[in-house]
Design a protein around this motif. Structure first.
Motif, short mmCIF file in Angstrom:
data_model
loop_
_atom_site.label_atom_id
_atom_site.label_comp_id
_atom_site.label_asym_id
_atom_site.label_seq_id
_atom_site.Cartn_x
_atom_site.Cartn_y
_atom_site.Cartn_z
N PRO A 136 0.73 -1.22 -0.07
CA PRO A 136 -0.03 -0.08 0.13
C PRO A 136 0.94 1.25 -0.02
CG PRO A 136 -0.08 -1.09 2.18
CD PRO A 136 0.99 -2.23 1.26
N SER A 137 0.50 2.30 -0.86
CA SER A 137 1.17 3.46 -1.00
C SER A 137 0.77 4.43 -1.87
CB SER A 137 2.94 3.25 -1.22
OG SER A 137 2.83 2.76 -2.60
N THR A 138 0.47 4.08 -3.20
CA THR A 138 0.08 5.03 -4.23
C THR A 138 -1.25 4.93 -4.26
OG1 THR A 138 -0.06 3.17 -6.09
CG2 THR A 138 2.12 4.60 -5.27
N GLY A 139 -2.13 4.07 -3.99
CA GLY A 139 -3.58 3.92 -4.03
C GLY A 139 -4.02 3.52 -5.40
N SER A 140 -3.31 2.90 -6.08
CA SER A 140 -3.68 2.31 -7.33
C SER A 140 -5.13 1.64 -7.46
CB SER A 140 -2.76 1.67 -8.09
OG SER A 140 -3.09 1.37 -9.38
N PRO A 170 -4.35 -6.90 5.34
CA PRO A 170 -3.22 -6.22 5.84
C PRO A 170 -2.03 -7.21 6.27
CG PRO A 170 -4.87 -5.93 7.57
CD PRO A 170 -5.61 -6.65 6.17
N THR A 171 -2.46 -8.39 6.76
CA THR A 171 -1.20 -9.37 7.11
C THR A 171 -0.23 -9.37 5.91
OG1 THR A 171 -2.26 -11.35 6.23
CG2 THR A 171 -2.79 -10.46 8.60
N SER A 184 6.41 2.65 2.02
CA SER A 184 4.93 2.58 1.80
C SER A 184 4.10 3.79 2.43
CB SER A 184 4.59 1.35 2.43
OG SER A 184 3.14 1.20 2.55
N VAL A 185 4.59 4.12 3.54
CA VAL A 185 3.89 5.03 4.52
C VAL A 185 4.16 6.52 3.88
CG1 VAL A 185 3.45 6.05 6.83
CG2 VAL A 185 4.05 3.79 6.32
N LEU A 186 5.47 6.72 3.56
CA LEU A 186 5.70 8.21 3.13
C LEU A 186 4.95 8.58 1.78
CD1 LEU A 186 7.40 10.51 3.96
CD2 LEU A 186 9.38 9.43 2.56
N SER A 240 -3.92 4.28 2.17
CA SER A 240 -3.19 4.41 0.75
C SER A 240 -4.82 4.17 0.11
CB SER A 240 -2.64 3.08 0.74
OG SER A 240 -2.36 2.87 -0.70
N CYS A 241 -5.78 3.39 0.38
CA CYS A 241 -6.68 3.38 -0.40
C CYS A 241 -7.74 4.47 -0.39
CB CYS A 241 -7.66 2.27 0.18
SG CYS A 241 -9.08 1.51 -0.82
#
Length: 376
Positions: A136-140, A170-171, A184-186, A240-241
């Motif tokens: 998760p990061s860009t939200g594609s 999330p796991t 991912s977070v940044l 991200s979503c």
């Protein structure tokens, strides 16, 4: 405020989300798209393939997708048509999801170039498409946009290629190492911050963005201390979503934050730097550069999100905030310089690689100065 909002994706969130894949793939033949092999190492591939095999759902593999290049998309379309699949399942990060969404769209449309270049608008038709994000990061996973690389010598986008289902477990992110987790977070934070500082009309959307930004920073700290903190990983996956669902975009009245992506674009095309690495290196340099035009917004970001002392003068807030941001990045192992990739591209290269609208309020010299700072 004037805007429209629509999101046709069904989101399934939870630790059992992947187990629900067969329910959505009944009576279908699947093209299974994945990246460079990480899902085999962390066991996600076995889980996903096992759920399909258990109920006899046939699938064809299209692996090794490490970038959403135009040729990769064309190869995937040809494979899907040759194998007569009627569903796409992509599992991975942004490159895999963008590739899969474009394939699902391209299989049912002739003249893909017409859609990419804007001569024809999307009608929304596509093969049934399920995305399973693992990074998760860009939200594609939550929008209808596909970033495409190496299209006629440059990067471009395809709009209107929506998936149908998003299965979010999330796991699957527990196996990410420290630096990957930090990126991912940044990246998610950087993208969400554009909605926060660029929205001066919709207090609800702006409030949503603020909540996400503060939650991401808190989750970042928790994951650096304890990578197994599942609640923090849940927050990052959902952030991200929602980041690209479109809710934050409602009421945005100023689009100057998108010049940040112009700064990050140059290292990507000049040296093949990854999106996440280029964007992270560009962010503090862009914040300092844009503050000369929108210091009130940048001050708000640093004081309300990073808790920089609001009693400081504007210039001190920006300097202190950028220093604090760099410290946070270094704590996660994120490099602040791109110098290992080579020298900064020339002024002439930047001028030829960017369109006039990509500069926003910046002059060519100002844009080049920010890019150059990424290599120092």
């Amino acid at each position: 405020m004037n805007f429209q909002y629509h999101n046709p994706i069904r989101f399934v969130f939870g630790t059992d989300a992947i187990n629900q894949l067969p329910e959505f793939c009944q009576d279908r033949k699947v093209l299974l798209i994945y990246g460079g092999g990480a899902i085999q190492k962390n066991g996600v591939y076995d889980r996903l393939a096992g759920t399909l095999n258990a109920v006899g759902i046939p699938f064809v593999e299209f692996g090794g997708v490490t970038a959403a290049t135009y040729q990769t998309i064309l190869d995937g379309i040809a494979l899907a048509q040759r194998e007569q699949v009627n569903a796409i399942v992509e599992i991975g990060g942004a490159s895999v999801m963008d590739t899969g969404k474009a394939i699902a769209f391209g299989v049912v449309h002739e003249g893909l170039e017409d859609f990419i270049e804007g001569r024809t608008k999307s009608d929304g038709k596509h093969l049934f498409d399920i995305v399973v994000p693992t990074y998760p990061s860009t939200g594609s996973e939550a929008n209808g946009v596909c970033d495409i690389m190496e299209y006629k010598g440059h990067g471009t986008e395809l709009f209107g290629a929506w998936p149908d289902i998003c299965l979010m477990d999330p796991t699957v992110t527990l196996s990410l190492d420290r630096q990957s987790t930090a990126y991912s977070v940044l990246v998610c934070f950087i993208q969400a911050s554009a909605w926060f500082i660029g929205n001066h009309q919709n207090d609800i959307a702006k409030g949503f963005a603020k909540t996400v930004l503060r939650t991401l920073l808190e989750s970042y700290k928790k994951l650096l201390a304890d990578p197994a903190d599942l609640r923090a990983r849940e927050h990052v996956m959902w952030a991200s979503c929602v980041n690209t669902m479109g809710v934050f975009r409602s009421g945005v009245d100023n689009f100057y934050p998108w010049t940040l992506f112009s700064v990050g674009y140059i290292p990507r095309v000049a040296h093949g730097v990854s999106y996440r690495e280029a964007l992270a290196a560009a962010y503090p340099n862009w914040l300092k550069g844009i503050s000369q035009y929108h210091v009130g917004d940048i001050r708000m970001l640093f004081t309300e999100i990073f808790d920089i002392d609001p009693a400081l003068e504007d210039a001190a807030v920006v300097e202190t905030g950028c220093a604090h941001l760099r410290m946070i990045m270094q704590a996660g192992g994120i490099p602040l310089s791109l110098s290992v990739h080579g020298a900064c591209p020339s002024l002439e290269y930047v001028s030829s690689a960017l369109a006039p609208e990509d500069f926003g309020e910046f002059t060519l010299e100002e844009m080049h100065r920010m890019i150059s700072a990424c290599y120092q």
